[in-house]
Motif scaffolding. Structure first.
Motif, PDB file in Angstrom:
ATOM      1  N   ALA A  44      30.475  47.722  51.576  1.00  0.00           N
ATOM      2  CA  ALA A  44      30.037  46.158  51.003  1.00  0.00           C
ATOM      3  C   ALA A  44      29.742  46.200  49.469  1.00  0.00           C
ATOM      4  O   ALA A  44      29.138  47.480  48.971  1.00  0.00           O
ATOM      5  N   ALA A  45      30.124  45.379  48.962  1.00  0.00           N
ATOM      6  CA  ALA A  45      29.567  44.843  47.429  1.00  0.00           C
ATOM      7  C   ALA A  45      29.660  43.555  47.186  1.00  0.00           C
ATOM      8  O   ALA A  45      30.166  42.859  47.768  1.00  0.00           O
ATOM      9  N   SER A  46      28.566  43.228  46.398  1.00  0.00           N
ATOM     10  CA  SER A  46      28.139  41.894  45.974  1.00  0.00           C
ATOM     11  C   SER A  46      29.203  41.539  44.984  1.00  0.00           C
ATOM     12  O   SER A  46      29.776  42.091  44.128  1.00  0.00           O
ATOM     13  N   GLY A  65      26.265  53.988  48.615  1.00  0.00           N
ATOM     14  CA  GLY A  65      26.506  54.327  47.267  1.00  0.00           C
ATOM     15  C   GLY A  65      27.590  55.296  47.164  1.00  0.00           C
ATOM     16  O   GLY A  65      27.694  55.911  45.982  1.00  0.00           O
ATOM     17  N   ILE A  66      28.380  55.443  48.117  1.00  0.00           N
ATOM     18  CA  ILE A  66      29.440  56.575  48.117  1.00  0.00           C
ATOM     19  C   ILE A  66      30.635  56.058  47.349  1.00  0.00           C
ATOM     20  O   ILE A  66      30.992  54.909  47.603  1.00  0.00           O
ATOM     21  N   LYS A  67      31.074  57.037  46.758  1.00  0.00           N
ATOM     22  CA  LYS A  67      32.171  56.881  45.836  1.00  0.00           C
ATOM     23  C   LYS A  67      33.367  55.983  46.812  1.00  0.00           C
ATOM     24  O   LYS A  67      33.656  56.520  47.873  1.00  0.00           O
ATOM     25  N   SER A  68      33.888  55.189  46.078  1.00  0.00           N
ATOM     26  CA  SER A  68      35.163  54.061  46.655  1.00  0.00           C
ATOM     27  C   SER A  68      36.168  53.705  45.767  1.00  0.00           C
ATOM     28  O   SER A  68      36.094  52.592  45.447  1.00  0.00           O
ATOM     29  N   PRO A  69      36.788  54.444  45.052  1.00  0.00           N
ATOM     30  CA  PRO A  69      37.907  54.266  44.214  1.00  0.00           C
ATOM     31  C   PRO A  69      38.848  53.090  44.713  1.00  0.00           C
ATOM     32  O   PRO A  69      39.269  52.347  44.064  1.00  0.00           O
ATOM     33  N   GLU A  77      39.851  49.539  43.369  1.00  0.00           N
ATOM     34  CA  GLU A  77      41.371  48.916  42.712  1.00  0.00           C
ATOM     35  C   GLU A  77      41.576  47.716  43.402  1.00  0.00           C
ATOM     36  O   GLU A  77      42.217  46.937  42.683  1.00  0.00           O
ATOM     37  N   ILE A  78      40.990  47.470  44.686  1.00  0.00           N
ATOM     38  CA  ILE A  78      41.427  46.185  45.111  1.00  0.00           C
ATOM     39  C   ILE A  78      40.700  44.984  44.852  1.00  0.00           C
ATOM     40  O   ILE A  78      41.065  43.912  44.709  1.00  0.00           O
ATOM     41  N   PHE A  79      39.145  45.431  44.700  1.00  0.00           N
ATOM     42  CA  PHE A  79      38.281  44.170  44.306  1.00  0.00           C
ATOM     43  C   PHE A  79      37.516  44.618  43.055  1.00  0.00           C
ATOM     44  O   PHE A  79      36.386  44.937  42.829  1.00  0.00           O
ATOM     45  N   PRO A  80      38.310  44.707  41.978  1.00  0.00           N
ATOM     46  CA  PRO A  80      37.878  45.144  40.555  1.00  0.00           C
ATOM     47  C   PRO A  80      36.639  44.481  40.196  1.00  0.00           C
ATOM     48  O   PRO A  80      36.077  44.762  39.242  1.00  0.00           O
ATOM     49  N   ASN A  81      36.522  43.034  40.505  1.00  0.00           N
ATOM     50  CA  ASN A  81      35.388  42.015  40.214  1.00  0.00           C
ATOM     51  C   ASN A  81      34.015  42.233  40.924  1.00  0.00           C
ATOM     52  O   ASN A  81      33.172  41.664  40.590  1.00  0.00           O
ATOM     53  N   LEU A  82      34.164  42.909  41.922  1.00  0.00           N
ATOM     54  CA  LEU A  82      32.903  43.238  42.700  1.00  0.00           C
ATOM     55  C   LEU A  82      31.995  44.303  42.016  1.00  0.00           C
ATOM     56  O   LEU A  82      32.345  45.192  41.724  1.00  0.00           O
ATOM     57  N   GLU A  83      30.712  43.703  41.986  1.00  0.00           N
ATOM     58  CA  GLU A  83      29.850  44.647  41.236  1.00  0.00           C
ATOM     59  C   GLU A  83      29.728  46.003  42.020  1.00  0.00           C
ATOM     60  O   GLU A  83      29.560  45.914  43.353  1.00  0.00           O
ATOM     61  N   CYS A  84      29.637  47.120  41.279  1.00  0.00           N
ATOM     62  CA  CYS A  84      29.217  48.506  42.041  1.00  0.00           C
ATOM     63  C   CYS A  84      30.495  48.608  43.035  1.00  0.00           C
ATOM     64  O   CYS A  84      30.146  49.673  44.178  1.00  0.00           O
ATOM     65  N   ALA A  85      31.677  48.105  43.129  1.00  0.00           N
ATOM     66  CA  ALA A  85      32.744  48.458  44.080  1.00  0.00           C
ATOM     67  C   ALA A  85      33.004  49.822  43.823  1.00  0.00           C
ATOM     68  O   ALA A  85      33.412  50.310  44.977  1.00  0.00           O
ATOM     69  N   GLN A  86      32.878  50.690  42.927  1.00  0.00           N
ATOM     70  CA  GLN A  86      33.230  52.037  42.651  1.00  0.00           C
ATOM     71  C   GLN A  86      32.428  53.062  43.633  1.00  0.00           C
ATOM     72  O   GLN A  86      32.598  54.136  43.847  1.00  0.00           O
TER      73      GLN A  86
END
Length: 383
Positions: free
Chosen positions: A47-49, A75-79, A83-92
């Motif tokens: 989940a990312a906002s 907060g687990i790493k999610s490259p 990659e799919i949603f680069p504009n979401l905050e904290c997507a990584q």
């Protein structure tokens, strides 16, 4: 440790911090895996906002019952998400893991049920992330592929995914409650009913109608026997594309329900296949059958300055270039293939019917890079 761990005690108190949501946060998320192993329900997802920072906690429920004793890591790493949603905050760092111990009774109850995970952010509450755990309702099979072509390309593979997607919209955009009576206009095979059956209370009324007999027959055979509060009926409305032998003009069709008998009405890809005169008539009928305070979620193609530019640039998957009276179509020979409407004109019809527009969400269809769903979505409210 790469992710924070929070343990909830038996009364649901977060021993690290208390988060009090203040507003609905715009976000994206998904549950990738849900499995029961060694008396533990394990949920893995992300989940990312859009602009509310990272997830700070998670809430989990099923069938209206909230879990109060579980372990979660977020907060687990999610490259891959980044990659799919680069504009979401904290997507990584957007992935989460949840472990919920279950007793024998809970293990039986949670199977064949709808699981709801709600991310909580510092600024508020995220939307519902939904997952059907071991559903017993049958899905359409390859044997039904001839029927599926009538509800969209690749519909067989995306049947349950689309059903879950729209239930999420109902909850987030229209505040659908389990006790709300629902009318599904153009219900098809019952794709939306598939997940509503797991969400609505057993005593809640669901009604769906469609113009195609084989689609209604599938829903009657596969959904109604398990959920007697779900009723599907076929109506013989004329449509050049979907029911060219129909005997009843859509502008003369009266919904076969009493005044003020539903809390919520849904039209998925109905206004995208009919002309303006039929849209205006349907708006009047929807208003009639809705209770005061009722809501309607409908999907549409809104023709405005942005979508017109994208269509002209060849970006749109619905090439609405032919203007016919007061609507647009992709084909002069078969206007019902795809129809769209000038945004200000459609909103004017909606207002004239007595509705207030409570939400407007633009879609991908015309080639936008920022969108909610494929089609545009409107939320209408009957005051």
């Amino acid at each position: 440790m790469e992710a924070p761990i929070i343990i909830f005690d038996l009364v649901g108190e977060d021993v690290t911090k208390t988060i009090t949501p203040t507003k609905l946060v715009q976000m994206r998320g998904n549950i990738d895996k849900a499995v029961i192993e060694d008396n533990v329900l394990q949920l893995i997802g992300w989940a990312a906002s859009v602009n509310a920072g990272p997830v700070e906690s998670l809430r989990v429920s099923y069938s209206g019952k909230e879990f109060t004793d579980f372990e979660m890591a977020f907060g687990i790493k999610s490259p891959d998400v980044k990659e799919i949603f680069p504009n979401l905050e904290c997507a990584q760092k957007s992935r989460f893991r949840i472990r919920i111990p279950l007793n024998q009774e809970e293990q039986q109850q949670i199977r064949d049920s709808l699981i709801v995970v709600t991310p909580l952010f510092k600024e508020g509450e995220g939307g519902s992330i939904l997952y059907l755990l071991e559903p017993s309702l049958p899905l359409p099979s390859e044997d039904d592929s001839e029927l599926m072509i009538w509800i969209g390309s690749n519909a067989l593979a995306t049947f349950s995914r689309t059903a879950i997607e729209f239930l999420g919209y109902f909850l987030e955009m229209a505040a659908l409650k389990p006790t709300d009576s629902v009318l599904d206009v153009g219900c098809g095979m019952g794709r939306i009913a598939y997940t509503l059956a797991y969400y609505l209370a057993p005593t809640t009324r669901y009604e769906g109608f469609d113009i195609m007999e084989p689609l209604i027959q599938w829903a009657q055979n596969n959904i109604a026997p398990r959920f007697p509060n779900f009723n599907f009926r076929r109506v013989d409305i004329y449509n050049k594309l979907y029911n060219h032998n129909g005997t009843l003009p859509a502008t003369e069709f009266v919904f076969p329900y009493e005044d003020e008998s539903f809390d919520f009405v849904f039209l998925g890809s109905v206004f995208t296949h009919i002309p303006a005169c039929e849209v205006r008539h349907y708006l009047e009928e929807i208003y009639r059958v809705l209770k005061p305070g009722g809501r309607c979620l409908c999907t549409v193609f809104l023709h405005n300055e942005e979508s017109a530019k994208l269509i002209a640039a060849g970006k749109s998957s619905a090439n609405l270039v032919h203007e016919i009276d007061d609507y647009f179509a992709t084909s002069l020979d078969m206007p019902e293939m795809f129809t769209g409407f000038k945004e200000d004109l459609l909103l004017g019809w909606i207002g004239s019917s007595g509705f207030t527009v409570k939400g407007k969400y633009y879609g991908l269809w015309c080639g936008r890079t920022e969108f909610i769903s494929y089609q545009d979505i409107l939320i209408l409210h009957k005051d």
